[in-house]
Design a protein around this motif. Structure first.
Motif, PDB file in Angstrom:
ATOM      1  N   PRO A 113       0.802  -1.229   0.000  1.00 45.67           N
ATOM      2  CA  PRO A 113       0.000   0.000   0.000  1.00 45.67           C
ATOM      3  C   PRO A 113       0.837   1.283   0.000  1.00 45.67           C
ATOM      4  O   PRO A 113       0.394   2.307  -0.531  1.00 45.67           O
ATOM      5  CB  PRO A 113      -0.827  -0.123   1.288  1.00 45.67           C
ATOM      6  N   GLU A 114       2.047   1.196   0.527  1.00 43.22           N
ATOM      7  CA  GLU A 114       2.903   2.384   0.575  1.00 43.22           C
ATOM      8  C   GLU A 114       3.412   2.784  -0.802  1.00 43.22           C
ATOM      9  O   GLU A 114       3.889   3.907  -0.991  1.00 43.22           O
ATOM     10  CB  GLU A 114       4.092   2.137   1.510  1.00 43.22           C
ATOM     11  N   ARG A 115       3.290   1.899  -1.791  1.00 41.85           N
ATOM     12  CA  ARG A 115       3.743   2.201  -3.151  1.00 41.85           C
ATOM     13  C   ARG A 115       2.622   2.778  -4.013  1.00 41.85           C
ATOM     14  O   ARG A 115       2.852   3.098  -5.190  1.00 41.85           O
ATOM     15  CB  ARG A 115       4.285   0.936  -3.848  1.00 41.85           C
ATOM     16  N   VAL A 116       1.417   2.897  -3.470  1.00 45.67           N
ATOM     17  CA  VAL A 116       0.231   3.264  -4.251  1.00 45.67           C
ATOM     18  C   VAL A 116      -0.325   4.594  -3.749  1.00 45.67           C
ATOM     19  O   VAL A 116      -0.653   4.728  -2.572  1.00 45.67           O
ATOM     20  CB  VAL A 116      -0.848   2.171  -4.151  1.00 45.67           C
ATOM     21  N   SER A 117      -0.450   5.583  -4.650  1.00 44.79           N
ATOM     22  CA  SER A 117      -1.072   6.856  -4.282  1.00 44.79           C
ATOM     23  C   SER A 117      -2.554   6.890  -4.624  1.00 44.79           C
ATOM     24  O   SER A 117      -3.338   7.579  -3.960  1.00 44.79           O
ATOM     25  CB  SER A 117      -0.346   8.017  -4.964  1.00 44.79           C
ATOM     26  N   ALA A 118      -2.968   6.156  -5.655  1.00 46.57           N
ATOM     27  CA  ALA A 118      -4.370   6.122  -6.074  1.00 46.57           C
ATOM     28  C   ALA A 118      -4.548   4.947  -7.024  1.00 46.57           C
ATOM     29  O   ALA A 118      -3.571   4.419  -7.581  1.00 46.57           O
ATOM     30  CB  ALA A 118      -4.780   7.430  -6.751  1.00 46.57           C
ATOM     31  N   LEU A 119      -5.808   4.559  -7.225  1.00 48.45           N
ATOM     32  CA  LEU A 119      -6.139   3.447  -8.118  1.00 48.45           C
ATOM     33  C   LEU A 119      -7.197   3.872  -9.121  1.00 48.45           C
ATOM     34  O   LEU A 119      -8.179   4.529  -8.754  1.00 48.45           O
ATOM     35  CB  LEU A 119      -6.705   2.262  -7.332  1.00 48.45           C
ATOM     36  N   ALA A 120      -7.011   3.495 -10.376  1.00 51.86           N
ATOM     37  CA  ALA A 120      -8.076   3.540 -11.367  1.00 51.86           C
ATOM     38  C   ALA A 120      -8.245   2.127 -11.900  1.00 51.86           C
ATOM     39  O   ALA A 120      -7.302   1.546 -12.459  1.00 51.86           O
ATOM     40  CB  ALA A 120      -7.754   4.513 -12.494  1.00 51.86           C
ATOM     41  N   LEU A 213     -10.973   5.312  -8.604  1.00 53.03           N
ATOM     42  CA  LEU A 213     -11.946   5.479  -9.675  1.00 53.03           C
ATOM     43  C   LEU A 213     -12.166   4.111 -10.291  1.00 53.03           C
ATOM     44  O   LEU A 213     -11.205   3.430 -10.662  1.00 53.03           O
ATOM     45  CB  LEU A 213     -11.411   6.445 -10.734  1.00 53.03           C
ATOM     46  N   VAL A 214     -13.428   3.696 -10.387  1.00 53.98           N
ATOM     47  CA  VAL A 214     -13.758   2.388 -10.960  1.00 53.98           C
ATOM     48  C   VAL A 214     -14.648   2.623 -12.176  1.00 53.98           C
ATOM     49  O   VAL A 214     -15.704   3.256 -12.070  1.00 53.98           O
ATOM     50  CB  VAL A 214     -14.470   1.483  -9.932  1.00 53.98           C
ATOM     51  N   ILE A 235     -14.255  -0.016  -1.461  1.00 53.85           N
ATOM     52  CA  ILE A 235     -13.195   0.985  -1.306  1.00 53.85           C
ATOM     53  C   ILE A 235     -13.866   2.293  -0.914  1.00 53.85           C
ATOM     54  O   ILE A 235     -14.514   2.941  -1.744  1.00 53.85           O
ATOM     55  CB  ILE A 235     -12.382   1.157  -2.604  1.00 53.85           C
ATOM     56  N   ALA A 236     -13.737   2.680   0.320  1.00 56.22           N
ATOM     57  CA  ALA A 236     -14.461   3.844   0.844  1.00 56.22           C
ATOM     58  C   ALA A 236     -14.140   5.098   0.032  1.00 56.22           C
ATOM     59  O   ALA A 236     -12.979   5.381  -0.286  1.00 56.22           O
ATOM     60  CB  ALA A 236     -14.091   4.067   2.305  1.00 56.22           C
ATOM     61  N   GLY A 237     -15.199   5.833  -0.323  1.00 58.42           N
ATOM     62  CA  GLY A 237     -15.032   7.099  -1.019  1.00 58.42           C
ATOM     63  C   GLY A 237     -14.734   6.999  -2.491  1.00 58.42           C
ATOM     64  O   GLY A 237     -14.479   8.023  -3.138  1.00 58.42           O
ATOM     65  N   SER A 238     -14.775   5.807  -3.061  1.00 63.72           N
ATOM     66  CA  SER A 238     -14.434   5.649  -4.473  1.00 63.72           C
ATOM     67  C   SER A 238     -15.569   6.131  -5.375  1.00 63.72           C
ATOM     68  O   SER A 238     -16.713   6.270  -4.957  1.00 63.72           O
ATOM     69  CB  SER A 238     -14.101   4.190  -4.784  1.00 63.72           C
ATOM     70  N   GLN A 239     -15.225   6.364  -6.627  1.00 68.81           N
ATOM     71  CA  GLN A 239     -16.155   6.885  -7.635  1.00 68.81           C
ATOM     72  C   GLN A 239     -16.335   5.829  -8.715  1.00 68.81           C
ATOM     73  O   GLN A 239     -15.376   5.174  -9.125  1.00 68.81           O
ATOM     74  CB  GLN A 239     -15.570   8.164  -8.248  1.00 68.81           C
ATOM     75  N   LEU A 257     -13.599   8.774 -23.905  1.00 67.61           N
ATOM     76  CA  LEU A 257     -14.629   8.583 -22.898  1.00 67.61           C
ATOM     77  C   LEU A 257     -14.035   8.143 -21.565  1.00 67.61           C
ATOM     78  O   LEU A 257     -14.676   8.298 -20.512  1.00 67.61           O
ATOM     79  CB  LEU A 257     -15.663   7.563 -23.386  1.00 67.61           C
ATOM     80  N   PHE A 258     -12.847   7.567 -21.608  1.00 69.07           N
ATOM     81  CA  PHE A 258     -12.137   7.194 -20.382  1.00 69.07           C
ATOM     82  C   PHE A 258     -11.240   8.324 -19.895  1.00 69.07           C
ATOM     83  O   PHE A 258     -11.062   8.519 -18.696  1.00 69.07           O
ATOM     84  CB  PHE A 258     -11.307   5.932 -20.624  1.00 69.07           C
ATOM     85  N   LEU A 259     -10.664   9.052 -20.835  1.00 71.35           N
ATOM     86  CA  LEU A 259      -9.687  10.069 -20.464  1.00 71.35           C
ATOM     87  C   LEU A 259     -10.291  11.185 -19.623  1.00 71.35           C
ATOM     88  O   LEU A 259      -9.667  11.634 -18.648  1.00 71.35           O
ATOM     89  CB  LEU A 259      -9.049  10.662 -21.725  1.00 71.35           C
ATOM     90  N   GLU A 260     -11.469  11.654 -19.987  1.00 70.98           N
ATOM     91  CA  GLU A 260     -12.029  12.795 -19.264  1.00 70.98           C
ATOM     92  C   GLU A 260     -12.210  12.496 -17.778  1.00 70.98           C
ATOM     93  O   GLU A 260     -11.685  13.230 -16.926  1.00 70.98           O
ATOM     94  CB  GLU A 260     -13.345  13.240 -19.898  1.00 70.98           C
ATOM     95  N   PRO A 261     -12.909  11.410 -17.399  1.00 71.09           N
ATOM     96  CA  PRO A 261     -13.036  11.144 -15.959  1.00 71.09           C
ATOM     97  C   PRO A 261     -11.710  10.750 -15.316  1.00 71.09           C
ATOM     98  O   PRO A 261     -11.474  11.065 -14.141  1.00 71.09           O
ATOM     99  CB  PRO A 261     -14.053  10.007 -15.885  1.00 71.09           C
ATOM    100  N   LEU A 262     -10.828  10.096 -16.081  1.00 68.52           N
ATOM    101  CA  LEU A 262      -9.545   9.688 -15.520  1.00 68.52           C
ATOM    102  C   LEU A 262      -8.682  10.902 -15.195  1.00 68.52           C
ATOM    103  O   LEU A 262      -8.091  10.992 -14.105  1.00 68.52           O
ATOM    104  CB  LEU A 262      -8.832   8.760 -16.494  1.00 68.52           C
ATOM    105  N   VAL A 263      -8.593  11.848 -16.122  1.00 67.72           N
ATOM    106  CA  VAL A 263      -7.788  13.047 -15.878  1.00 67.72           C
ATOM    107  C   VAL A 263      -8.378  13.853 -14.723  1.00 67.72           C
ATOM    108  O   VAL A 263      -7.639  14.356 -13.856  1.00 67.72           O
ATOM    109  CB  VAL A 263      -7.686  13.897 -17.152  1.00 67.72           C
ATOM    110  N   GLN A 264      -9.692  13.980 -14.669  1.00 70.25           N
ATOM    111  CA  GLN A 264     -10.326  14.700 -13.571  1.00 70.25           C
ATOM    112  C   GLN A 264      -9.998  14.051 -12.234  1.00 70.25           C
ATOM    113  O   GLN A 264      -9.662  14.735 -11.254  1.00 70.25           O
ATOM    114  CB  GLN A 264     -11.839  14.765 -13.772  1.00 70.25           C
ATOM    115  N   PHE A 265     -10.063  12.733 -12.189  1.00 70.79           N
ATOM    116  CA  PHE A 265      -9.756  11.999 -10.960  1.00 70.79           C
ATOM    117  C   PHE A 265      -8.304  12.181 -10.555  1.00 70.79           C
ATOM    118  O   PHE A 265      -7.994  12.468  -9.390  1.00 70.79           O
ATOM    119  CB  PHE A 265     -10.086  10.515 -11.156  1.00 70.79           C
ATOM    120  N   LEU A 266      -7.390  12.033 -11.500  1.00 69.37           N
ATOM    121  CA  LEU A 266      -5.973  12.152 -11.190  1.00 69.37           C
ATOM    122  C   LEU A 266      -5.609  13.579 -10.779  1.00 69.37           C
ATOM    123  O   LEU A 266      -4.818  13.794  -9.865  1.00 69.37           O
ATOM    124  CB  LEU A 266      -5.135  11.690 -12.374  1.00 69.37           C
TER     125      LEU A 266
END
Length: 271
Positions: A113-120, A213-214, A235-239, A257-266
């Motif tokens: 978990p220490e190597r992970v800042s976020a998940l998509a 982000l899922v 995963i608490a608080g996920s979108q 269609l993936f890039l827009e929500p992905l960039v917003q999330f990141l």
């Protein structure tokens, strides 16, 4: 910010990778799915590299990478990623995983978990009914007898919409080449990881505690909207975002269609 783009390079363990984007920006790691290689991200990588440091690589047994040091498991693929982060000098990154890659990034969040800042988690399977689980394992077992080409036509039909298959035969042919290039025994083993690996990801304890982000597509029969909602519920608080109309390979059909929500999330998570 300084920008750089590396030509494909190889770690001592045989992982082929490339880096792009500003050298001082937060790291985003792109993890492809079964039978594919890092080329699946070509429609997304340049856009992401405008804002982030982007690391794309080939899984062991796939693309230009070497066979792994042992039979494939989710834990083995997580170790490959940890070694790659060490090799490139990164403490952690936001992990964007497609299909099998979305299982690997969850395994990474559990093991390291220490190597992970976020998940998509994109178009990735989760808990199935007993009947669905048996069906998936039977199809995976067929790969052992028939190799990567077993039922590939039916797989392509599940992956892409009819209109895209007819209009973009170049992409379909490329995907076929990716799949058929994999050594048959390794492909069958990796396909069984895709089939059985979800069991070890269901309701992990402790729960995954990273921003997430899922996403999946409305008509993805193997990584359904219900599965994406199931992943997000753990995963608490996920979108959760469901992309309309498309099937499993929506990421290749309409990457925007993936890039827009992905960039917003990141942007929200990393900046």
């Amino acid at each position: 910010m300084a920008r750089s783009m590396t030509l494909p390079a190889r770690t001592p363990g045989g992982t082929v990778y490339e880096l792009s984007g500003p050298t001082s920006a937060p790291l985003v790691v792109l993890i492809h799915g079964l039978g594919l290689d890092r080329g699946i991200w070509r429609g997304c990588q340049p856009v992401l590299a405008e804002r982030f440091r982007v690391l794309a690589y080939d899984l062991w047994f796939h693309g230009g990478s070497a066979p792994g040091p042992a039979a494939p498991t989710l834990a083995l693929f997580a170790e490959q990623l940890a070694e790659l982060l060490d090799h490139t000098g990164h403490r952690q990154g936001a992990l964007v995983g497609f299909s099998l890659g979305g299982m690997i990034n969850r395994r990474m969040a559990i093991d390291h978990p220490e190597r992970v800042s976020a998940l998509a988690v994109l178009n990735s399977p989760h808990e199935r009914s007993p009947e669905q689980q048996r069906s998936v394992e039977v199809r995976a077992a067929e790969s052992t007898a028939g190799g990567p080409g077993a039922n590939l036509d039916q797989t392509i039909e599940r992956w892409f919409t009819p209109g895209f298959r007819a209009a973009r035969t170049d992409v379909i042919d490329c995907v076929r080449r990716w799949v058929l290039a994999i050594e048959p025994k390794a492909y069958a083993q990796c396909r069984m990881v895709l089939a059985k690996g979800v069991i070890e990801l269901i309701r992990p304890m402790p729960p995954i505690g990273k921003p997430a982000l899922v996403m999946t597509c409305e008509h993805d029969s193997g990584s359904t909207p219900a599965m994406s909602h199931g992943i997000a519920a753990e995963i608490a608080g996920s979108q959760t975002v469901i992309v309309p109309r498309l099937q499993h390979m929506g990421l290749l059909e309409e990457p925007g269609l993936f890039l827009e929500p992905l960039v917003q999330f990141l942007d929200k998570t990393l900046r």
